[in-house]
Motif scaffolding. Structure first.
Motif, PDB file in Angstrom:
ATOM      1  N   VAL A   1       0.842  -1.200   0.000  1.00 48.58           N
ATOM      2  CA  VAL A   1       0.000   0.000   0.000  1.00 48.58           C
ATOM      3  C   VAL A   1       0.879   1.253   0.000  1.00 48.58           C
ATOM      4  N   TYR A   2       1.964   1.230   0.797  1.00 46.97           N
ATOM      5  CA  TYR A   2       2.892   2.356   0.792  1.00 46.97           C
ATOM      6  C   TYR A   2       3.438   2.591  -0.619  1.00 46.97           C
ATOM      7  N   LEU A   3       3.815   1.501  -1.288  1.00 48.28           N
ATOM      8  CA  LEU A   3       4.385   1.610  -2.630  1.00 48.28           C
ATOM      9  C   LEU A   3       3.372   2.165  -3.623  1.00 48.28           C
ATOM     10  N   ASN A   4       2.131   1.696  -3.544  1.00 45.61           N
ATOM     11  CA  ASN A   4       1.095   2.181  -4.454  1.00 45.61           C
ATOM     12  C   ASN A   4       0.797   3.657  -4.229  1.00 45.61           C
ATOM     13  N   ALA A   5       0.742   4.056  -2.941  1.00 46.41           N
ATOM     14  CA  ALA A   5       0.493   5.465  -2.627  1.00 46.41           C
ATOM     15  C   ALA A   5       1.659   6.332  -3.091  1.00 46.41           C
ATOM     16  N   THR A   6       2.889   5.815  -2.914  1.00 44.93           N
ATOM     17  CA  THR A   6       4.073   6.549  -3.371  1.00 44.93           C
ATOM     18  C   THR A   6       4.058   6.709  -4.890  1.00 44.93           C
ATOM     19  N   GLU A   7       3.655   5.648  -5.585  1.00 36.78           N
ATOM     20  CA  GLU A   7       3.573   5.715  -7.045  1.00 36.78           C
ATOM     21  C   GLU A   7       2.589   6.796  -7.488  1.00 36.78           C
ATOM     22  N   TYR A   8       1.478   6.879  -6.792  1.00 38.20           N
ATOM     23  CA  TYR A   8       0.487   7.910  -7.133  1.00 38.20           C
ATOM     24  C   TYR A   8       1.062   9.309  -6.903  1.00 38.20           C
ATOM     25  N   ALA A   9       1.790   9.465  -5.770  1.00 40.78           N
ATOM     26  CA  ALA A   9       2.388  10.764  -5.469  1.00 40.78           C
ATOM     27  C   ALA A   9       3.443  11.139  -6.511  1.00 40.78           C
ATOM     28  N   ARG A  10       4.259  10.157  -6.898  1.00 38.79           N
ATOM     29  CA  ARG A  10       5.316  10.447  -7.864  1.00 38.79           C
ATOM     30  C   ARG A  10       4.735  10.791  -9.250  1.00 38.79           C
ATOM     31  N   LYS A  11       3.660  10.112  -9.642  1.00 41.98           N
ATOM     32  CA  LYS A  11       3.025  10.443 -10.921  1.00 41.98           C
ATOM     33  C   LYS A  11       2.453  11.858 -10.903  1.00 41.98           C
ATOM     34  N   SER A  12       2.164  12.344  -9.689  1.00 43.24           N
ATOM     35  CA  SER A  12       1.655  13.710  -9.542  1.00 43.24           C
ATOM     36  C   SER A  12       2.788  14.717  -9.377  1.00 43.24           C
ATOM     37  N   GLY A  13       4.046  14.238  -9.494  1.00 42.09           N
ATOM     38  CA  GLY A  13       5.191  15.134  -9.403  1.00 42.09           C
ATOM     39  C   GLY A  13       5.591  15.496  -7.985  1.00 42.09           C
ATOM     40  N   LYS A  14       5.127  14.712  -7.001  1.00 45.54           N
ATOM     41  CA  LYS A  14       5.381  15.018  -5.599  1.00 45.54           C
ATOM     42  C   LYS A  14       6.523  14.173  -5.031  1.00 45.54           C
ATOM     43  N   GLY A  15       7.154  14.691  -3.987  1.00 47.26           N
ATOM     44  CA  GLY A  15       8.161  13.952  -3.246  1.00 47.26           C
ATOM     45  C   GLY A  15       7.533  13.183  -2.094  1.00 47.26           C
ATOM     46  N   VAL A  16       8.251  12.187  -1.580  1.00 46.11           N
ATOM     47  CA  VAL A  16       7.712  11.304  -0.532  1.00 46.11           C
ATOM     48  C   VAL A  16       8.752  11.124   0.570  1.00 46.11           C
TER      49      VAL A  16
END
Length: 561
Positions: free
Chosen positions: A64-79
């Motif tokens: 779930v962490y990985l999927n949420a991170t993927e969504y953030a990265r596709k939005s151009g965000k840092g994690v």
């Protein structure tokens, strides 16, 4: 306490379901608009929200962490991802590197200064987008921050007590998310009382994963009453007859086992057989722990080391008794059941000499192996063929005069139980205890968080302990025990005079600290229960600044020990 509370999170889990990936790995689906990823769409709107991701052990929280991170990265965000211990960074780094190659920065004190500086610089420049590390990583300069993840949010190691600055990285993460308008995820199988209550009160969103990934079942847990084992079976070894039998069976089948004893060293202390003398640390006033590997006596608080004397300095006797058992002694006694080459130990000592990753790599490559360790083996590790977990003494920590002790033991037992049965082999857990009627032990059998907190939180609410009130711990330290005692009682009298009606705070104590002397200084403390924390801190600081004398003080907000 629970029907609707459980149902709300469960329905969200059901939205994104669970399916098999192309690589043959079970993981939560990433269907558009559903589940956690859908709940985190505040990325695009730069919206702050804290979610408690409460999933049983082995339920796929990392995915779930990985999927949420993927969504953030596709939005151009840092994690930013926090872990409770340095030992957990290699495994998490490996999982994240597979999904986000070339984007990961690691930050922790185990790195060389140049390595830490390089990671910091590359995050600051935006060259690296994802930071992973323990509590100090909360200050990492992640650019355009879009998601903060706190793994194992219940862990007390997120609290920084020494050296300053004093902070709780979990709470700091929530505040940083608020400041930077980004979602915060607190992940755990055993929520802290504060996060659990915040979710009940609607301050945090609750996301439940109530089952393990398909193909893995929660282990069967059995309790062994060690008092009966001694009285009826006349068995005084550290291994109950049941645990001994299951260990031999597990190793013979080629599966792996893990044994938890939250006490390192060989023996808790040495004692003269004739006069009872116990070697103690001059600076801390506590018994020195004997370590058999290098034949030294060590203080686990200040780090002092010395060689044991051949003769008792008190009476001249040369016979000493080894009192209590630590992980080193268990390792030695286990050799009666398991070949030495199949026994591995993970505690602060082996981690310092061999490294966490080195010990775990050898263990994972050895069939029919046993891993003995302290609490560092209880969290985050995923070995699919561990079919047996044994807790040698579940009572360590229960007798500590701390209102949080039951919560910590419950979390530890539930977490270590979760290391078993993380594949198609259903695991088994054996918990040895002298207090089988303890709520912490009883509810850990089924990992029943809700029932445990139903009892625990009711008692805390009546007494206004956290999470229903705030606490302030005042510690006064000095080399003169008389001056320290006089100062703490003077402070107590002044605080009582200022707030005679108890409208601002309620005083508990003063008393000498459980560890009365530490690093050469005597210590007394006082607790304030308050719902006006800022006012209480201001009053205490003003009084202490006028105290004078050769003392120093320390204020701890919401202490965890």
């Amino acid at each position: 306490m629970g029907g609707g509370f459980r149902g709300r999170g469960y329905s969200r889990y059901r939205q994104y379901g669970c399916g098999r990936s192309h690589a043959g790995e079970y993981r939560p689906n990433k269907g558009p608009g559903g589940g956690f990823e859908g709940d985190c769409r505040g990325h695009r709107k730069s919206r702050y929200e804290t979610s408690l991701l409460w999933g049983v052990t082995g339920s796929g929280k990392t995915e779930v962490y990985l999927n949420a991170t993927e969504y953030a990265r596709k939005s151009g965000k840092g994690v930013l991802v926090l872990v409770p211990e340095i030992a957990l960074t290699p495994l998490l780094r490996q999982r994240f590197e597979q999904r986000f190659p070339g984007e990961i920065a690691i930050l922790h004190s185990g790195l060389k200064p140049g390595e830490r500086f390089d990671s910091w610089r590359r995050l600051l420049s935006g060259d690296l987008k994802i930071a992973i590390g323990p509590r100090s990583a909360i200050f990492a300069p992640v650019q355009n921050l879009g998601l903060i993840i706190v793994d194992e949010e219940h862990e007390t190691s997120y609290k920084q007590d020494e050296p300053p600055p004093y902070y709780n990285a979990r709470d700091t993460a929530v505040m940083r998310g608020h400041i930077e308008s980004c979602p915060v995820v607190l992940g755990t199988a055993t929520p802290s009382s504060e996060s659990y209550q915040n979710a009940r009160d609607g301050k945090y969103k609750m996301l439940r994963i109530p089952e393990r990934v398909p193909g893995a079942e929660l282990p069967a847990v059995r309790i062994v009453d060690m008092a009966s084992e001694h009285e009826e079976q006349k068995n005084f070894s550290p291994f109950s007859n049941l645990l001994r039998e299951k260990l031999v069976e597990t190793i013979s089948s080629g599966h792996r086992a893990m044994l938890l004893l939250n006490r390192r060293g060989y023996s808790s202390y040495l004692q003269c057989q004739d006069c009872g003398f116990i070697p103690t640390c001059d600076d801390c006033g506590i018994g020195l722990t004997y370590h058999s590997v290098d034949k030294t006596l060590r203080c686990h608080y200040c780090g002092h080391e010395e060689r044991p004397s051949d003769k008792c300095p008190n009476c001249g006797n040369s016979e000493f008794l080894f009192r209590g058992r630590g992980t080193q002694r268990i390792e030695e006694e286990l050799e009666e059941l398991v070949p030495p080459e199949k026994i591995f130990r993970l505690d602060a000592d082996t981690a310092r000499w061999q490294g966490h990753a080195g010990v775990l790599a050898k263990y994972s490559k050895t069939q029919g192996a046993v891993l003995i360790g302290t609490q560092m083996i209880a969290k985050g590790h995923d070995f699919p063929d561990v079919s047996l977990v044994g807790v040698l003494n579940a009572d360590i920590g229960l007798a500590i005069p701390d209102f949080r002790s039951g919560e910590r033991i419950f979390q530890l037992l539930t977490q270590v139980s979760g290391r078993a049965g993380r594949s198609d082999i259903r695991g088994e857990v054996i918990i040895q205890t002298y207090r089988p009627d303890s709520a912490a032990v009883d509810f850990s059998v089924n990992g029943d968080v809700e029932s445990f907190f139903e009892i625990e939180l009711k008692a805390r609410e009546e007494l206004r302990y956290p999470p229903f009130g705030r606490m302030l711990r005042v510690i006064i330290r000095g080399e003169d025990p008389s001056e320290v005692r006089t100062s703490i009682f003077r402070l107590t009298r002044e605080l009582a005079r200022i707030d005679r009606e108890g409208n601002k705070y309620r005083l508990l104590g003063p008393a000498s600290c459980p560890l009365t002397k530490l690093r050469g200084k005597y210590r007394w403390h006082l607790l304030l229960k308050t719902e006006r924390l800022g006012t209480s801190v201001t009053i205490v600081k003003r009084l202490l600044s006028n105290m004078g004398g050769d003392i120093d003080f320390k204020l701890i907000v919401d202490p965890i020990t």
